[in-house]
Design a protein around this motif. Structure first.
Motif, short mmCIF file in Angstrom:
data_model
loop_
_atom_site.label_atom_id
_atom_site.label_comp_id
_atom_site.label_asym_id
_atom_site.label_seq_id
_atom_site.Cartn_x
_atom_site.Cartn_y
_atom_site.Cartn_z
N GLN A 156 -34.00 23.87 47.51
CA GLN A 156 -34.80 24.45 47.34
C GLN A 156 -34.88 26.32 47.22
O GLN A 156 -33.74 26.29 47.59
CB GLN A 156 -35.62 24.45 48.33
N ASP A 182 -33.25 14.57 40.60
CA ASP A 182 -33.39 14.58 42.00
C ASP A 182 -33.62 16.03 42.60
O ASP A 182 -32.61 16.66 41.74
CB ASP A 182 -31.98 13.40 42.63
N ARG A 183 -34.99 15.75 43.29
CA ARG A 183 -34.92 17.79 44.33
C ARG A 183 -33.81 17.53 44.85
O ARG A 183 -33.87 16.71 45.89
CB ARG A 183 -35.90 17.28 44.61
N SER A 230 -46.58 25.08 50.31
CA SER A 230 -45.34 25.19 50.68
C SER A 230 -44.27 26.22 50.50
O SER A 230 -45.16 27.57 49.28
CB SER A 230 -44.45 24.32 49.21
N LYS A 241 -33.92 20.65 40.77
CA LYS A 241 -33.58 19.10 40.56
C LYS A 241 -32.14 19.58 40.03
O LYS A 241 -31.77 20.88 39.39
CB LYS A 241 -34.08 18.65 39.25
N ASP A 296 -38.62 23.22 44.60
CA ASP A 296 -37.46 22.39 44.60
C ASP A 296 -36.88 22.58 42.91
O ASP A 296 -37.20 23.26 42.24
CB ASP A 296 -38.25 20.91 44.54
N PRO A 303 -38.70 24.72 38.47
CA PRO A 303 -39.34 24.80 39.53
C PRO A 303 -40.39 24.69 40.28
O PRO A 303 -41.52 25.41 40.05
CB PRO A 303 -38.19 26.11 40.71
N GLU A 304 -40.87 23.90 40.98
CA GLU A 304 -42.76 23.43 41.70
C GLU A 304 -42.12 23.60 43.53
O GLU A 304 -41.27 23.56 44.49
CB GLU A 304 -42.64 22.58 41.05
N TYR A 305 -43.71 24.10 43.59
CA TYR A 305 -44.30 23.79 44.56
C TYR A 305 -45.01 22.41 44.67
O TYR A 305 -45.44 22.08 44.05
CB TYR A 305 -45.27 25.02 45.08
N ALA A 306 -44.41 21.81 46.28
CA ALA A 306 -44.30 20.70 46.15
C ALA A 306 -46.23 20.58 47.08
O ALA A 306 -46.66 19.50 46.48
CB ALA A 306 -43.69 20.38 47.87
N THR A 330 -28.57 22.71 37.98
CA THR A 330 -30.06 22.81 37.52
C THR A 330 -30.55 22.80 36.92
O THR A 330 -31.16 22.58 36.31
CB THR A 330 -30.46 23.66 38.76
N ARG A 374 -33.23 20.80 51.90
CA ARG A 374 -34.03 20.01 51.95
C ARG A 374 -34.13 19.06 53.21
O ARG A 374 -32.88 18.79 53.30
CB ARG A 374 -34.48 19.06 50.26
#
Length: 153
Positions: A121, A117-118, A30, A36, A34, A23-26, A55, A73
């Motif tokens: 969150q 796809d994201r 943020s 996926k 996110d 998981p990453e901060y966009a 996920t 999202r």
């Protein structure tokens, strides 16, 4: 800074670079990370249908004073009508199973979910675990028992 343990669970996450599913901060501002879709081929989400999307990851928060919330999202919800089937997902600190995303297509149009796809969150928040004090009466406030809408529009 709290450390959250993460595991990559299935062929979709283990056969690719694991960093793709971390998981990453966009952006630097943020609040949530996110999540996926860990799927091997696109999934058709029919109008008004609810599905579970894996996920490919599980987390272990461990600290009972931290919880995770899975949120929709905003772009998917506003533009396409894709929101969470359970509205908000709550991940307890001792849960260690795969994070699954309940996606609900509340629109009248079909929508495709593609691999990576994201789709949601996740945000980590502190928990207050109160100790209850049983009383016979409360100290009355100005509001006291006034309910919803008591202050007007």
């Amino acid at each position: 800074m709290s450390k959250i343990q993460i595991k990559f669970l299935n062929d979709n996450t283990n056969n690719k670079k694991n960093s793709n599913f971390l998981p990453e901060y966009a952006t630097s501002g943020s609040s949530a990370l996110d999540l996926k879709a860990s799927i091997s081929k696109k999934i058709l989400l029919h109008a008004t249908e609810v599905i579970l999307v894996p996920t490919g990851i599980s987390i272990y928060i461990e600290n009972p004073y931290i919880t995770a919330l899975i949120l929709p999202r905003s772009g998917l919800g506003h533009k396409n009508g894709i929101v969470l089937g359970n509205l908000v997902g709550l991940i307890d600190s001792d849960y260690q199973g795969e994070l699954m995303i309940s996606l609900w297509n509340r629109s009248k149009k079909e929508f495709y979910i593609y691999p990576n796809d994201r789709v949601a969150q996740i945000v980590f928040v502190p928990i207050i675990r109160p100790v209850f004090s049983v009383v016979q009466e409360f100290k009355k406030t100005d509001r006291h028992t006034s309910g919803f809408g008591h202050s007007g529009v």
